[in-house]
Design a protein around this motif. Structure first.
Motif, PDB file in Angstrom:
ATOM      1  N   LEU A   1       0.853  -1.345   0.044  1.00  0.00           N
ATOM      2  CA  LEU A   1       0.057  -0.016   0.043  1.00  0.00           C
ATOM      3  C   LEU A   1       1.006   1.063  -0.058  1.00  0.00           C
ATOM      4  N   PRO A   2       0.408   2.078  -0.669  1.00  0.00           N
ATOM      5  CA  PRO A   2       1.046   3.565  -0.512  1.00  0.00           C
ATOM      6  C   PRO A   2       1.157   4.002   0.804  1.00  0.00           C
ATOM      7  N   ILE A   3       2.358   4.721   1.043  1.00  0.00           N
ATOM      8  CA  ILE A   3       2.630   5.478   2.322  1.00  0.00           C
ATOM      9  C   ILE A   3       2.546   6.910   2.262  1.00  0.00           C
ATOM     10  N   ARG A   4       1.678   7.463   3.249  1.00  0.00           N
ATOM     11  CA  ARG A   4       1.336   8.726   3.415  1.00  0.00           C
ATOM     12  C   ARG A   4       1.848   9.210   4.567  1.00  0.00           C
ATOM     13  N   SER A   5       1.856  10.636   4.729  1.00  0.00           N
ATOM     14  CA  SER A   5       2.185  11.117   6.097  1.00  0.00           C
ATOM     15  C   SER A   5       0.963  12.009   6.643  1.00  0.00           C
ATOM     16  N   CYS A   6       0.549  11.904   8.073  1.00  0.00           N
ATOM     17  CA  CYS A   6      -0.493  12.704   8.553  1.00  0.00           C
ATOM     18  C   CYS A   6       0.079  14.006   8.565  1.00  0.00           C
ATOM     19  N   ILE A   7      -0.825  15.015   8.390  1.00  0.00           N
ATOM     20  CA  ILE A   7      -0.474  16.463   8.222  1.00  0.00           C
ATOM     21  C   ILE A   7      -0.325  17.137   9.591  1.00  0.00           C
ATOM     22  N   ALA A   8      -0.797  16.348  10.738  1.00  0.00           N
ATOM     23  CA  ALA A   8      -0.659  16.773  12.139  1.00  0.00           C
ATOM     24  C   ALA A   8       0.198  16.163  12.799  1.00  0.00           C
ATOM     25  N   CYS A   9       0.541  15.207  13.098  1.00  0.00           N
ATOM     26  CA  CYS A   9       1.550  14.361  13.537  1.00  0.00           C
ATOM     27  C   CYS A   9       3.060  13.997  12.869  1.00  0.00           C
ATOM     28  N   ARG A  10       2.944  13.976  11.519  1.00  0.00           N
ATOM     29  CA  ARG A  10       4.017  13.896  10.475  1.00  0.00           C
ATOM     30  C   ARG A  10       4.262  12.358  10.491  1.00  0.00           C
ATOM     31  N   LYS A  11       3.796  11.401  11.192  1.00  0.00           N
ATOM     32  CA  LYS A  11       3.908   9.973  11.068  1.00  0.00           C
ATOM     33  C   LYS A  11       3.420   9.452   9.888  1.00  0.00           C
ATOM     34  N   ARG A  12       4.252   8.560   9.275  1.00  0.00           N
ATOM     35  CA  ARG A  12       4.134   7.937   8.123  1.00  0.00           C
ATOM     36  C   ARG A  12       3.406   6.606   8.417  1.00  0.00           C
ATOM     37  N   GLU A  13       2.333   6.264   7.521  1.00  0.00           N
ATOM     38  CA  GLU A  13       1.626   5.319   7.578  1.00  0.00           C
ATOM     39  C   GLU A  13       1.100   4.747   6.362  1.00  0.00           C
ATOM     40  N   ASN A  14       0.499   3.440   6.180  1.00  0.00           N
ATOM     41  CA  ASN A  14      -0.168   2.990   4.880  1.00  0.00           C
ATOM     42  C   ASN A  14      -1.483   3.999   4.917  1.00  0.00           C
ATOM     43  N   TRP A  15      -1.922   4.130   3.593  1.00  0.00           N
ATOM     44  CA  TRP A  15      -2.970   5.129   3.354  1.00  0.00           C
ATOM     45  C   TRP A  15      -4.124   4.494   4.019  1.00  0.00           C
ATOM     46  N   ASP A  16      -4.267   3.317   4.077  1.00  0.00           N
ATOM     47  CA  ASP A  16      -5.604   2.583   4.549  1.00  0.00           C
ATOM     48  C   ASP A  16      -5.754   3.092   6.229  1.00  0.00           C
ATOM     49  N   ASP A  17      -4.663   3.519   7.017  1.00  0.00           N
ATOM     50  CA  ASP A  17      -4.782   3.732   8.191  1.00  0.00           C
ATOM     51  C   ASP A  17      -5.083   5.410   8.336  1.00  0.00           C
ATOM     52  N   LEU A  18      -5.076   5.950   7.150  1.00  0.00           N
ATOM     53  CA  LEU A  18      -5.346   7.472   7.273  1.00  0.00           C
ATOM     54  C   LEU A  18      -6.731   7.746   6.533  1.00  0.00           C
ATOM     55  N   LEU A  19      -7.115   8.992   6.900  1.00  0.00           N
ATOM     56  CA  LEU A  19      -8.424   9.486   6.411  1.00  0.00           C
ATOM     57  C   LEU A  19      -7.930  10.725   5.225  1.00  0.00           C
ATOM     58  N   ARG A  20      -8.414  10.521   4.230  1.00  0.00           N
ATOM     59  CA  ARG A  20      -7.988  11.647   3.126  1.00  0.00           C
ATOM     60  C   ARG A  20      -9.120  12.664   3.308  1.00  0.00           C
ATOM     61  N   LEU A  21      -8.566  13.923   3.222  1.00  0.00           N
ATOM     62  CA  LEU A  21      -9.529  15.262   3.254  1.00  0.00           C
ATOM     63  C   LEU A  21      -9.347  15.635   1.721  1.00  0.00           C
ATOM     64  N   VAL A  22     -10.487  16.373   1.412  1.00  0.00           N
ATOM     65  CA  VAL A  22     -10.452  17.036  -0.104  1.00  0.00           C
ATOM     66  C   VAL A  22     -11.402  18.073   0.091  1.00  0.00           C
ATOM     67  N   VAL A  23     -11.094  19.229  -0.674  1.00  0.00           N
ATOM     68  CA  VAL A  23     -11.773  20.364  -0.863  1.00  0.00           C
ATOM     69  C   VAL A  23     -12.740  20.496  -1.896  1.00  0.00           C
ATOM     70  N   ILE A  24     -14.029  20.443  -1.611  1.00  0.00           N
ATOM     71  CA  ILE A  24     -14.917  20.776  -2.613  1.00  0.00           C
ATOM     72  C   ILE A  24     -16.018  22.122  -2.505  1.00  0.00           C
ATOM     73  N   ASP A  25     -15.759  23.009  -3.296  1.00  0.00           N
ATOM     74  CA  ASP A  25     -16.728  24.231  -3.129  1.00  0.00           C
ATOM     75  C   ASP A  25     -16.356  24.940  -1.713  1.00  0.00           C
ATOM     76  N   GLY A  26     -15.159  24.962  -1.642  1.00  0.00           N
ATOM     77  CA  GLY A  26     -14.705  25.572  -0.380  1.00  0.00           C
ATOM     78  C   GLY A  26     -15.006  24.962   1.022  1.00  0.00           C
ATOM     79  N   LYS A  27     -15.558  23.923   0.930  1.00  0.00           N
ATOM     80  CA  LYS A  27     -15.778  22.925   2.062  1.00  0.00           C
ATOM     81  C   LYS A  27     -14.723  21.705   2.279  1.00  0.00           C
ATOM     82  N   VAL A  28     -14.294  21.384   3.252  1.00  0.00           N
ATOM     83  CA  VAL A  28     -13.421  20.363   3.595  1.00  0.00           C
ATOM     84  C   VAL A  28     -14.188  18.927   3.643  1.00  0.00           C
ATOM     85  N   TYR A  29     -14.069  18.103   3.066  1.00  0.00           N
ATOM     86  CA  TYR A  29     -14.793  16.768   3.146  1.00  0.00           C
ATOM     87  C   TYR A  29     -13.904  15.464   3.405  1.00  0.00           C
TER      88      TYR A  29
END
Length: 80
Positions: free
Chosen positions: A3-31
């Motif tokens: 699985l791809p490895i991603r970093s948490c934007i808050a604690c900066r720990k690296r994890e598999n992307w399945d262990d992290l929640l992805r956030l996106v912006v749509i029309d100025g709101k974060v989902y």
């Protein structure tokens, strides 16, 4: 399959992307994007690190959102 490895934007720990929640912006709101399939720039976050990310203003920085336009709308992520 690795699985791809991603970093948490808050604690900066690296994890598999399945262990992290992805956030996106749509029309100025974060989902939340739990299935990792919504279009646009994404930011990765441990669910337990949400308060830390808000405190550090990591979400707006990672998603490249201007803070000048007012408060960031995180209601959908908070409810998730």
């Amino acid at each position: 399959m690795r699985l791809p490895i991603r970093s948490c934007i808050a604690c900066r720990k690296r994890e598999n992307w399945d262990d992290l929640l992805r956030l996106v912006v749509i029309d100025g709101k974060v989902y939340p994007d739990p299935h990792h399939n919504k279009p646009g720039r994404g930011a990765w976050l441990h669910q337990k690190c949400f308060d830390l990310a808000v405190h550090r203003r990591s979400i707006a920085r990672a998603l490249r959102i201007s803070q000048n336009s007012g408060e960031l709308n995180l209601e959908a992520v908070e409810n998730y």
